[in-house]
Design an enzyme around this catalytic site. Structure first.
Site, PDB file in Angstrom:
ATOM      1  N   ASP A 151      36.375  50.953  54.484  1.00 39.91           N
ATOM      2  CA  ASP A 151      37.810  50.780  54.710  1.00 39.91           C
ATOM      3  C   ASP A 151      38.366  51.963  55.497  1.00 39.91           C
ATOM      4  OD1 ASP A 151      40.703  50.345  52.499  1.00 39.91           O
ATOM      5  OD2 ASP A 151      40.400  49.914  54.621  1.00 39.91           O
ATOM      6  N   HIS A 190      32.334  44.927  55.584  1.00 38.54           N
ATOM      7  CA  HIS A 190      31.588  44.817  54.332  1.00 38.54           C
ATOM      8  C   HIS A 190      30.098  44.813  54.650  1.00 38.54           C
ATOM      9  CE1 HIS A 190      35.282  42.540  52.506  1.00 38.54           C
ATOM     10  NE2 HIS A 190      35.452  43.857  52.526  1.00 38.54           N
ATOM     11  N   THR A 248      35.955  41.580  42.596  1.00 38.21           N
ATOM     12  CA  THR A 248      35.577  40.524  43.529  1.00 38.21           C
ATOM     13  C   THR A 248      35.755  41.003  44.967  1.00 38.21           C
ATOM     14  OG1 THR A 248      37.814  39.597  43.556  1.00 38.21           O
ATOM     15  CG2 THR A 248      36.267  38.700  41.923  1.00 38.21           C
ATOM     16  N   LYS A 569      66.632   4.778  34.917  1.00 41.32           N
ATOM     17  CA  LYS A 569      67.621   5.563  35.669  1.00 41.32           C
ATOM     18  C   LYS A 569      69.008   5.189  35.160  1.00 41.32           C
ATOM     19  CE  LYS A 569      68.794   7.079  40.300  1.00 41.32           C
ATOM     20  NZ  LYS A 569      70.204   7.259  39.964  1.00 41.32           N
TER      21      LYS A 569
END
Length: 875
Positions: A151, A190, A248, A569
């Site tokens: 990162d 990654h 995750t 209704k």
């Protein structure tokens, strides 16, 4: 993906691997910067499913959803982070449960194209998965891959990430690991390395952490392994923490919810040498997959054997006390903690209520069921009156031995504090619907806690209301009928879910029941103290809620009767009722206070099994045949003086038809499903007898066609179909509620009038009406039929006060405008009509009356073709 139907561009039904899916809002733009629509997102995931699913298969999928799109830099869209599978998820979606210390989460598994398509339909743009898979019978396996997230900090770029990736690859290769890069679709890269599952997540995390530290030690000017943002400027963070079992990572080939439709894209090492390396869009990824395939292919993935998974996504059988044992250490607590898994069944009927002086005093109510004690924590203890419901939070099942436990749970342990037995004995289960409702009569001890407030024999109902993830919160209700052996539905008006469907005969119509109440004309209650009601609302935290609105539709909108409930209704005035101990306040759909006009509806407080509530319903006036009559209601809609209202109530009493419950005694119910709210409503509000003014009309256990036929036979306005799995959306018009009318009606805005002839000369002969069209008004015709002398008196006095010299719209035909008197467009009325012309004008309109409960902005074209609104979870 095969289509099985056709329809408007906004929606279609498709067949994916043998599963039917309804795709909606296909034209909705999810990425405004590029104009990328939901249809294009669905097409992308269908195209990459073959290469994406191997990296998601058998892993619990966490989703990030942008229901209304990702937005723009100056107005980002709202994102929903979701772990648990939706309650409305199709049964064929595979799923597994992960038990946590204080709760359980049920995750979907993205194992096939149908599931991926279902998630994309819900605008789940991002799919995140851990580095491990479920094995046979749902056992969590060791990780099958190591991941490093590179990162870039402020001042660093993708080029620096690529340089760190090459350095990390060298170390991982020396360890015998095949490493592949994935540009994340966000800022960094990654790195994936396949493992043989011989190490635990903790061991893999430790190795990844050491690798990050080694890179930092060798290249301090380029790499940082500490998460602190202050240390990351100009450097690349090597984030090793995503190897934690609870973490995750974005799944390869998943879209990103950024302003441009970028993708977590597998790359080649040759590409990382390119100094112009950039993140890839979904269109670029589609082109790459077609030309070069999957750069991750061939990397050992260690996938679990799919044959080990149970069929149809069923959760594997689990130890019933697994959660209980995971929360306790037998060496530290005196509580009974079974050493072996418990999966026994039994038919015992013991109960126990334990007084528990933990961090907060509460009472634990436990009922023996199938070999364990099903348990609820009740903060205020069991209620001693039917008028007060108490919150009950369902906790983990307990062992049967816990029924005799008394003692002190040590400080620092779960539930630390003193436990004593408050009462115990046996019970009879009258009704047991797991996750929905339990009704039981308990038989306590003569000297037990229940006997202190009266009889030791008590009939209770546990009613599920939801909670965190919709699973934990219930209401504990003391039933009014306390006779032992009472029939199953003696005081529960809801029908049993399994009863036989039948069309109700006219004499069983709730409107006729209410008609009997009208004939008796009881003296209206005195007007409540408005200031006291407002003070109680403010102090109790009762929310100010607006009604949810239905969308006009047709039979085609209700595609599966089993997913819907059907209500009659009612032809009246919509009202939100705020019930307090000080009285009831009635609020119209446009926010006006109608309390003074309907004093007899103060009866709502007497009909509530509780202290405070917010109800949604319809105020109706019934004619001699027991049918709602909008004309009878007209004189009552304009009253503002208490004396006039009391006189009108004696002449023409009204009924409140309660059809929804939004808030009850401090508990919001709007996020519950319709089915759950309906069950609680029928427990919380009692319909009146022949002298009363409050009804809870039934949700009809009929097919739609049967319900429509019944409404016509009973002379009612139509039917409202409500999706069973839908929540309540205050102030929103939703397609989760579809109204189907037996006659065509249209709310209109009065824009002028024309004088009549004969005895109506110089008086109102007809009204010129329009409907909103964007920011303008569109003329739709004039109406004279149905204007009675009473209507003329009500309308005429108002028209004179709002006159103007010029027309408020410019499309009135010359013939209609020739002698027109124009008015400010502020009055709303309602008409019936036979049909519309090709230009949208009304044929044979008939005036029904003014609608003071509505503003001109509330008026919408009453035609079935209404575009989709932003949807929630829907298949």
């Amino acid at each position: 993906m095969a289509r099985t139907g056709t329809g408007p561009k906004q929606r279609e039904t498709v067949n994916v691997d043998g599963h039917r899916l309804r795709l909606t809002s296909l034209d909705k733009v999810l990425y405004p910067e590029t104009g990328t629509t939901k249809a294009e997102v669905l097409s992308y995931y269908a195209a990459v499913a073959g290469v994406m699913i191997p990296y998601a298969r058998n892993r619990p999928a966490t989703r990030k959803r942008w229901v209304n799109g990702v937005g723009t830099p100056d107005k980002p869209g709202q994102v929903f982070f979701q772990k648990n599978i939706d309650d409305s998820a199709p049964s064929w979606v595979k799923r597994y449960t992960i038990e946590h210390k204080d709760h359980a989460s049920i995750y979907p598994l993205v194992n096939d194209l149908a599931t991926l398509t279902w998630l994309a339909q819900l605008a789940a743009l991002e799919i995140h998965v851990p580095q491990w898979q479920f094995g046979p019978r749902g056992v969590r396996q060791n990780p099958d891959r190591l991941v490093l997230d590179l990162d870039p900090g402020e001042g660093a770029s993708l080029a620096e990430c690529a340089e760190v990736a090459r350095l990390a690859r060298s170390i991982l290769s020396d360890m015998g690991l095949d490493t592949r890069p994935v540009t994340s679709g966000s800022k960094g890269i990654h790195l994936y390395a396949a493992l043989d599952r011989k190490q635990t997540s903790e061991e893999v995390s430790a190795v990844a952490h050491e690798l990050a530290r080694a890179l930092e030690a060798d290249h301090p000017e380029l790499v940082v392994s500490d998460m602190k943002k202050t240390l990351r400027k100009g450097k690349v963070l090597v984030d090793w923490s995503q190897n934690n079992a609870n973490k995750t990572t974005i799944c390869p080939y998943s879209l990103r919810g950024r302003f441009l439709p970028m993708v977590a894209a597998p790359r080649t090492w040759e590409e990382l040498e390119d100094p112009e390396l950039e993140q890839l869009t979904y269109e670029q990824v589609l082109e790459r997959v077609e030309k070069i395939g999957d750069p991750l292919a061939g990397m050992h993935s260690g996938e679990a054997d799919p044959s080990g998974l149970p069929p149809d996504g069923d959760s594997p059988p689990q130890d019933k006390l697994h959660k209980y044992r995971s929360m306790r250490d037998a060496a530290k607590t005196p509580e009974p903690v079974p050493h072996e898994p418990v999966a026994v069944e039994g038919n015992g009927n013991s109960f126990v209520i334990q007084e528990h002086h933990a961090r907060r005093l509460h009472w634990d109510f436990r009922l023996e069921r199938d070999g364990v004690l099903v348990s609820w924590a009740v903060p205020k203890g069991p209620p001693n009156t039917p008028n007060k419901n108490h919150l009950a939070v369902q906790t983990e099942d307990h062992p049967l031995d816990y029924g005799g436990f008394e003692g002190t749970i040590p400080k620092g342990e779960y539930g630390a504090g003193e436990v004593t037995i408050w009462d115990h004995g046996t019970y009879e289960a009258e009704k047991w619907r797991p996750g929905k409702e339990v009704i039981a009569t308990v038989h306590g001890q003569p000297d037990g806690g229940l006997a202190r407030d009266g009889s030791a024999d008590r009939r209770f109902a546990f009613i599920h209301t939801g909670g965190e993830d919709g699973k934990s919160n219930w209401l504990l209700h003391l039933m009014k009928d306390q006779r032992p052996g009472v029939p199953q539905h003696a005081d529960t008006p809801q029908a049993d879910a399994g009863k036989q469907k039948q069309t109700p005969p006219p004499q069983d119509n709730p409107a006729q029941t209410a008609s009997a109440a009208a004939k008796s004309k009881p003296a209206p209650l005195p007007q409540p103290d408005a200031a006291a009601i407002k003070a109680d609302i403010r102090e109790s935290g009762m929310p100010a809620l607006k009604p949810m609105f239905a969308t006009l539709g047709s039979r085609a909108d209700v595609n599966d009767d089993a997913e819907w409930a059907f209500e009659m209704k009612w032809d009246g005035v919509r009202a939100i009722a705020e019930v307090t101990p000080e009285g009831t306040r009635l609020i119209s759909r446009n926010g006006n206070d109608m309390t003074t006009a309907y004093p007899e509806l103060q009866e709502l407080g007497e009909r509530l099994n509780g202290e405070r509530a917010v109800l949604d319903g319809e105020i109706v006036a019934l004619n001699k045949a027991g049918r709602p009559d909008f004309g009878l209601l007209q004189p009552r809609m304009h009253l503002t003086r208490a004396k006039d209202a009391e006189a009108a109530a004696a002449r023409t009493p009204v009924q409140f038809m309660a059809f929804d419950l939004l808030w009850l005694d401090g508990n919001s119910l709007v996020e519950l499903t319709y089915g759950q709210r309906r069950e609680i409503l029928e427990q919380a509000v009692e319909s009146a007898d022949a002298d009363g003014h409050v009804q809870v009309p039934p949700a009809l256990d009929l097919s739609l066609d049967e319900a429509v036929a019944a409404s016509k036979e009973l002379g009612l306005e139509g039917v409202v179909a409500k999706r069973l799995a839908s929540d309540y959306s205050p102030g929103q018009r939703s397609r989760s509620w579809i109204k189907l009318k037996n006659q065509l009606t249209q709310e209109v805005v009065v824009v002028g009038w024309r004088p009549g002839q004969g005895n109506r000369a110089n008086k109102v002969g007809s009204l010129l009406v329009a409907i909103p069209d964007g920011t303008d008004l569109k003329y739709i015709g004039r109406v004279g039929s149905g204007l009675s002398e009473r209507d003329l008196a009500a309308v005429g006095s108002r028209l004179k006060k709002i006159g103007r010299k010029t027309p408020p719209l410019d499309d009135v035909p010359r013939a209609d405008a020739s002698d027109a008197r124009w008015v400010r467009p502020v009055l709303v009325g309602e008409v019936t009509y036979a049909e519309r012309t090709g230009t949208g004008k009304l044929r044979h309109p008939v005036w029904r009356g003014l609608r003071p409960d509505k503003r001109p902005s509330d008026v919408v074209p009453e035609v079935p073709d209404v575009p989709d609104l932003p949807e929630g979870p829907e298949t």
